[in-house]
Design a protein around this motif. Structure first.
Motif, mmCIF file in Angstrom:
data_model
loop_
_atom_site.group_PDB
_atom_site.id
_atom_site.type_symbol
_atom_site.label_atom_id
_atom_site.label_comp_id
_atom_site.label_asym_id
_atom_site.label_seq_id
_atom_site.Cartn_x
_atom_site.Cartn_y
_atom_site.Cartn_z
ATOM 1 N N ALA A 46 0.789 -1.233 -0.153
ATOM 2 C CA ALA A 46 -0.071 0.104 0.082
ATOM 3 C C ALA A 46 0.662 1.114 -0.075
ATOM 4 C CB ALA A 46 -0.781 0.263 1.244
ATOM 5 N N GLY A 47 0.583 2.310 -0.629
ATOM 6 C CA GLY A 47 1.053 3.614 -0.732
ATOM 7 C C GLY A 47 0.240 4.600 -0.736
ATOM 8 N N SER A 48 0.662 5.990 -0.581
ATOM 9 C CA SER A 48 -0.047 7.012 -0.438
ATOM 10 C C SER A 48 0.719 8.356 -0.863
ATOM 11 C CB SER A 48 -0.902 7.422 0.867
ATOM 12 O OG SER A 48 -1.560 8.607 0.927
ATOM 13 N N ALA A 49 0.123 9.113 -1.579
ATOM 14 C CA ALA A 49 0.738 10.470 -1.892
ATOM 15 C C ALA A 49 0.482 11.179 -0.767
ATOM 16 C CB ALA A 49 0.165 11.133 -3.216
ATOM 17 N N SER A 50 1.082 12.530 -0.704
ATOM 18 C CA SER A 50 0.919 13.481 0.588
ATOM 19 C C SER A 50 -0.529 13.743 0.703
ATOM 20 C CB SER A 50 1.783 14.548 0.446
ATOM 21 O OG SER A 50 2.962 14.159 0.669
ATOM 22 N N GLY A 51 -1.071 13.583 1.896
ATOM 23 C CA GLY A 51 -2.433 14.165 2.270
ATOM 24 C C GLY A 51 -3.464 13.171 1.495
ATOM 25 N N GLY A 52 -3.215 11.769 1.580
ATOM 26 C CA GLY A 52 -4.102 11.026 0.990
ATOM 27 C C GLY A 52 -5.482 10.874 2.050
ATOM 28 N N LYS A 53 -6.617 10.837 1.519
ATOM 29 C CA LYS A 53 -7.817 10.791 2.275
ATOM 30 C C LYS A 53 -8.240 9.266 2.475
ATOM 31 C CE LYS A 53 -8.404 15.464 3.041
ATOM 32 N NZ LYS A 53 -7.023 15.682 2.754
ATOM 33 N N ALA A 54 -7.781 8.184 1.606
ATOM 34 C CA ALA A 54 -8.224 7.094 1.679
ATOM 35 C C ALA A 54 -7.429 6.005 2.413
ATOM 36 C CB ALA A 54 -8.670 6.691 0.260
ATOM 37 N N PHE A 106 -2.926 2.292 -4.168
ATOM 38 C CA PHE A 106 -2.319 3.542 -4.180
ATOM 39 C C PHE A 106 -3.304 4.529 -4.073
ATOM 40 C CE2 PHE A 106 -0.004 7.417 -5.472
ATOM 41 C CZ PHE A 106 1.072 7.370 -4.663
ATOM 42 N N ASP A 107 -3.232 5.141 -2.708
ATOM 43 C CA ASP A 107 -4.166 6.540 -2.403
ATOM 44 C C ASP A 107 -3.330 7.800 -3.065
ATOM 45 O OD1 ASP A 107 -5.696 8.201 -1.682
ATOM 46 O OD2 ASP A 107 -5.254 7.954 0.588
ATOM 47 N N ALA A 108 -4.162 7.864 -4.270
ATOM 48 C CA ALA A 108 -3.640 9.372 -4.912
ATOM 49 C C ALA A 108 -4.587 10.598 -4.599
ATOM 50 C CB ALA A 108 -3.585 8.950 -6.316
ATOM 51 N N ILE A 140 -6.724 4.857 -6.090
ATOM 52 C CA ILE A 140 -7.839 5.718 -5.411
ATOM 53 C C ILE A 140 -7.435 7.056 -5.843
ATOM 54 C CG2 ILE A 140 -9.600 6.083 -3.403
ATOM 55 C CD1 ILE A 140 -8.882 2.952 -4.198
ATOM 56 N N GLY A 141 -8.371 7.897 -6.391
ATOM 57 C CA GLY A 141 -8.308 9.071 -6.986
ATOM 58 C C GLY A 141 -9.234 9.861 -6.421
ATOM 59 N N ARG A 142 -9.356 11.261 -6.697
ATOM 60 C CA ARG A 142 -10.344 11.969 -6.032
ATOM 61 C C ARG A 142 -11.130 12.374 -7.677
ATOM 62 N NH1 ARG A 142 -10.698 17.778 -2.783
ATOM 63 N NH2 ARG A 142 -12.348 18.417 -3.852
ATOM 64 N N ALA A 155 -4.392 16.571 -12.753
ATOM 65 C CA ALA A 155 -3.584 15.636 -12.172
ATOM 66 C C ALA A 155 -4.679 14.598 -11.833
ATOM 67 C CB ALA A 155 -3.104 16.436 -10.990
ATOM 68 N N GLN A 156 -5.781 14.760 -11.454
ATOM 69 C CA GLN A 156 -6.485 13.441 -10.940
ATOM 70 C C GLN A 156 -7.074 13.006 -12.215
ATOM 71 O OE1 GLN A 156 -7.152 12.146 -8.181
ATOM 72 N NE2 GLN A 156 -5.882 13.642 -6.878
ATOM 73 N N ARG A 157 -7.253 13.576 -13.290
ATOM 74 C CA ARG A 157 -7.798 13.022 -14.269
ATOM 75 C C ARG A 157 -6.786 12.199 -15.189
ATOM 76 N NH1 ARG A 157 -12.186 13.415 -18.543
ATOM 77 N NH2 ARG A 157 -11.637 11.508 -19.656
#
Ligand code: NAD
Length: 469
Positions: A46-54, A106-108, A140-142, A155-157
């Protein structure tokens, strides 16, 4: 129909021959074998970019399973990966790692601009070659539609392009790659979708983007081996093919199934109903009385429905200039008009219960168009339009979604000429046709009582076919 080539290239001799000749070597896809099978096993990164909400919720979902969880927090851009929780082990991907991961997740959601997309590279570049066969990539994106800043929306698209390309790179290993766009603060709605996309139930779903919205629904599932226990489903076109598999799968998950098909299919329909311990309803859905017949049947036997799966469909292929009018009329009537009229009758009589599910079966022909199928593509594209328009109007936690199958091994595709059939099978990232159960499992995920945030989506079950978007 069995895929002889797939079997052949999975023998030692066949594999060598295919590699020597530069032919595709599809792997045998792993599908769910037991109802109580854990949704993911082995080692998950598992990984997350900074500030991941998921990431925290992903940790909760993964911790409920049996997989060993690792997190990649060795570089600054991935420092928030540790938010996956205390059960996860930190791992330094820059060092020699002997593990083979069953999934990379990955939580993006925290990515705000294109520069921050670098975290996606930092996570996947060192880990992607360490994915096992039949692996899973899930990002997982927004939802870009909820981003105020164009740079954030861009960036999310962009994640869509990333996921579609990884799907193409990894498909030859039986690996799928998918993206969930969640609405802000919808992390609690992720559970059923994360479990589906990480599991063998999504074997033939790749390169897909699913939107998950926030809901107030608090439905829970007490027995995960029977999430549909106590619920009633109606499946049209259930005597054979994909419909038969949908009936089997929903019954496996605990639902009581009303299997519907045309009167001439009654003998086979009775077999399905007996096997699934459900009921058989003989009805031509284009009959003017059909909506009333169905509504009366539901009222008499069950008082209400929790799921309706509009699967019955026909093809009547001819190029437009050669197409007789009854080919056009029949195809639109079965594939589109009947669904609308049946739903109207169920709505009018309040026969769809709270948190119920409507699922329509579209087709990739409805997305991409197909030679000789103007009528079919029109009807199946109409299905997508119907789902998108109906979704925001639904109340009481109801949802409506569509599946768009690609090449699925059924009587319909067995009837194709050999060359077209072979092209259909191979022209996707997984280089093989799907099975009816792949469509059925996707529908079962939509039907999960906790999938309330999944509304208005069309998910292709096509192995990431090269055709269409
Ligand atoms: P199939 O022909 O094997 O089954 C369709 C079923 O629908 C049959 O049992 C048929 O009797 C029933 N049906 C047809 N007209 C009906 C009517 N008027 N009233 C009630 N029942 C009726 O087809 P399949 O391959 O299992 O396809 C199921 C669905 O999936 C269809 O909507 C089809 O368009 C769609 N689909 C299939 C594929 C594929 O590769 N097989 C690909 C894309 C979409």
């Amino acid at each position: 129909m069995s895929d002889f080539y797939l079997k052949l290239v999975n023998t030692p001799l066949g594999k060598t021959a295919a590699q020597t000749l530069g032919l595709p070597s599809p792997v045998t896809l792993k599908r769910q074998a037991r109802v109580d099978e854990p949704f993911i096993t082995g080692d998950v990164l598992a990984g997350s970019a900074s500030g991941g909400k998921a990431i925290r919720e992903l940790g909760n979902i993964l911790s409920a399973g049996t997989a060993r969880i690792h997190h990649a927090s060795h570089v600054e851009s991935l420092a928030d990966s540790a938010g996956v929780g205390p059960k996860a082990h930190p791992i330094d991907l820059s060092a020699e790692v002997s593990l083979r991961f069953s999934a990379l997740i990955f939580d993006a959601t925290g990515i705000k601009n294109a520069t921050e997309l670098r975290a996606v590279y930092d996570f996947f570049h060192p880990s992607i070659k360490k994915l096992a066969l039949n692996g899973r990539v899930l990002v997982i994106g927004r939802d870009p539609q909820t981003c105020k800043e164009p740079a954030q929306a861009a960036a999310q698209r962009a994640l869509e392009g990333f996921v579609r390309s990884t799907g193409k790179e990894l498909g030859k290993k039986g690996t799928t790659s998918n993206l969930i766009w969640m609405a802000p603060t919808a992390a609690k709605q992720l559970d059923s979708s994360v479990r589906f996309f990480l599991s063998a139930r999504s074997a033939y779903v790749s390169g897909q983007v699913v939107r998950i919205g926030k809901t107030r629904d608090t439905a829970t599932v007490t027995d995960i081996t029977a999430p549909l226990a106590g619920k009633v489903a109606l499946v049209t076109g259930a005597s054979r093919g994909i419909g038969e598999s949908i009936a089997d799968t929903l019954a496996r998950d605990g639902a009581t199934v009303i299997a519907l098909d045309i009167p001439t299919a009654m003998a086979q329909l009775e077999v399905v109903a007996a096997r699934t311990k459900g009921k058989a309803l003989a009805c031509d859905i284009t009959d003017p009385d059909a909506p009333k017949v169905i509504a009366d049947y539901v009222k008499t036997h069950f008082e209400g429905l929790d799921m309706i799966i509009h699967n019955a469909g026909i093809t009547r292929d001819k190029t437009l200039g050669n197409m007789p009018e009854h080919f056009w009329d029949m195809t639109i009537a079965v594939n589109l008009i009947a669904e609308e009229l049946i739903n109207d009758a169920l709505f009018e009589q309040n026969l769809l219960r709270e948190n119920s599910r409507i699922v329509c079966v579209s087709s990739i022909s409805g997305i991409a168009g197909n030679f000789g199928q103007t009528n079919y593509s029109t009807s199946k594209c109409g299905v997508i339009g119907y789902v998108e328009a109906l979704a925001p109007q639904l109340k009481d936690s109801m949802t409506v979604n569509a599946v768009a199958p690609g090449f699925i091994e059924t009587q319909m595709t067995a009837a194709m000429p050999l060359t077209i059939r072979e092209a259909g099978r191979r022209m996707n990232s997984l280089s093989q046709g799907g099975l009816p159960v792949d469509v059925a499992e996707t529908i079962a995920w939509f039907c999960d009582p906790t999938s309330t945030g999944v509304n208005g989506n069309t998910v292709r079950v096509c192995g990431q076919s090269l055709i269409g978007k």
